[in-house]
Design a protein around this motif. Structure first.
Motif, mmCIF file in Angstrom:
data_model
loop_
_atom_site.group_PDB
_atom_site.id
_atom_site.type_symbol
_atom_site.label_atom_id
_atom_site.label_comp_id
_atom_site.label_asym_id
_atom_site.label_seq_id
_atom_site.Cartn_x
_atom_site.Cartn_y
_atom_site.Cartn_z
ATOM 1 N N SER A 49 0.823 -1.211 0.000
ATOM 2 C CA SER A 49 0.000 0.000 0.000
ATOM 3 C C SER A 49 0.857 1.260 0.000
ATOM 4 O O SER A 49 0.482 2.266 -0.608
ATOM 5 C CB SER A 49 -0.949 0.003 1.197
ATOM 6 N N SER A 52 1.935 1.647 -3.651
ATOM 7 C CA SER A 52 0.862 2.085 -4.544
ATOM 8 C C SER A 52 0.417 3.512 -4.240
ATOM 9 O O SER A 52 0.000 4.232 -5.152
ATOM 10 C CB SER A 52 -0.334 1.127 -4.461
ATOM 11 N N ARG A 56 0.196 6.446 -6.965
ATOM 12 C CA ARG A 56 -1.053 7.215 -7.100
ATOM 13 C C ARG A 56 -0.761 8.713 -7.027
ATOM 14 O O ARG A 56 -1.306 9.508 -7.790
ATOM 15 C CB ARG A 56 -2.017 6.789 -5.996
ATOM 16 N N TRP A 95 -0.298 1.160 -14.291
ATOM 17 C CA TRP A 95 -1.284 2.229 -14.166
ATOM 18 C C TRP A 95 -1.719 2.681 -15.557
ATOM 19 O O TRP A 95 -0.937 2.674 -16.503
ATOM 20 C CB TRP A 95 -0.704 3.419 -13.407
ATOM 21 N N ARG A 119 -6.748 3.743 -13.398
ATOM 22 C CA ARG A 119 -6.681 2.331 -12.991
ATOM 23 C C ARG A 119 -5.256 2.026 -12.555
ATOM 24 O O ARG A 119 -4.302 2.390 -13.232
ATOM 25 C CB ARG A 119 -7.040 1.425 -14.158
ATOM 26 N N GLY A 122 -4.866 -2.431 -8.508
ATOM 27 C CA GLY A 122 -6.088 -3.179 -8.242
ATOM 28 C C GLY A 122 -7.318 -2.325 -8.015
ATOM 29 O O GLY A 122 -8.342 -2.817 -7.557
ATOM 30 N N THR A 123 -7.257 -1.042 -8.307
ATOM 31 C CA THR A 123 -8.405 -0.160 -8.114
ATOM 32 C C THR A 123 -8.723 0.587 -9.402
ATOM 33 O O THR A 123 -7.898 0.694 -10.294
ATOM 34 C CB THR A 123 -8.142 0.887 -7.009
ATOM 35 N N GLU A 124 -9.937 1.084 -9.459
ATOM 36 C CA GLU A 124 -10.360 1.949 -10.561
ATOM 37 C C GLU A 124 -11.133 3.107 -9.957
ATOM 38 O O GLU A 124 -12.061 2.906 -9.171
ATOM 39 C CB GLU A 124 -11.247 1.181 -11.534
ATOM 40 N N GLU A 125 -10.724 4.325 -10.314
ATOM 41 C CA GLU A 125 -11.355 5.521 -9.757
ATOM 42 C C GLU A 125 -11.689 6.502 -10.862
ATOM 43 O O GLU A 125 -11.045 6.505 -11.913
ATOM 44 C CB GLU A 125 -10.410 6.212 -8.759
#
Length: 140
Positions: A49, A52, A56, A95, A119, A122-125
């Motif tokens: 985390s 990432s 981000r 990403w 993306r 493991g996330t999409e926002e």
């Protein structure tokens, strides 16, 4: 007169042992193993985390630098809806950023409101780029 521990001499039939027994060592090793098994997955998640969140933050910084890019290249940045932004941005591995609504950054650095899909990790926002400076409003 009552003897104290300082004045007492050890009895010959009592043998003093130094160190730990094998059973004590095995119990301590078992406890350390159990604690390590409980802590290792959380430690791995924390390391992932942290990595990432840095990626981000880098994506966010590059999106907010779009007005500066437009001013430096003396040309507007225009992308239609659904366009991938990988060629425009230097994204971290894994990403991707694409436009949901059309993106227009004028040559003077003024940014029209736009929405992008981010993306990674493991996330999409969905992030909204606000006028006039392309500040990302809902990336928290």
């Amino acid at each position: 007169m009552m003897q104290t521990s300082v004045s007492c001499r050890p009895r010959a039939d009592l043998v003093q042992h130094e160190g730990f027994s094998l059973l004590e060592m095995l119990v301590v090793l078992a406890l350390i193993s159990i604690m390590a098994a409980l802590a290792a997955p959380r430690l791995a998640e924390m390391v992932q985390s942290i990595g990432s969140s840095g990626d981000r933050a880098e994506v966010l910084r590059q999106l907010e630098d779009l007005p500066l890019r437009a001013r430096l290249q003396n040309g507007a940045i225009r992308l239609p809806s659904g366009a991938a932004m990988g060629a425009l941005l230097q994204l971290p591995d894994g990403w991707s950023v694409s436009t949901i609504t059309a993106l227009h950054v004028r040559d003077n650095g003024v940014c029209d409101p736009a929405t992008v899909r981010v993306r990674g990790a493991g996330t999409e926002e969905k992030w909204e780029l606000a006028m006039p400076d392309c500040r990302v409003r809902n990336a928290l």
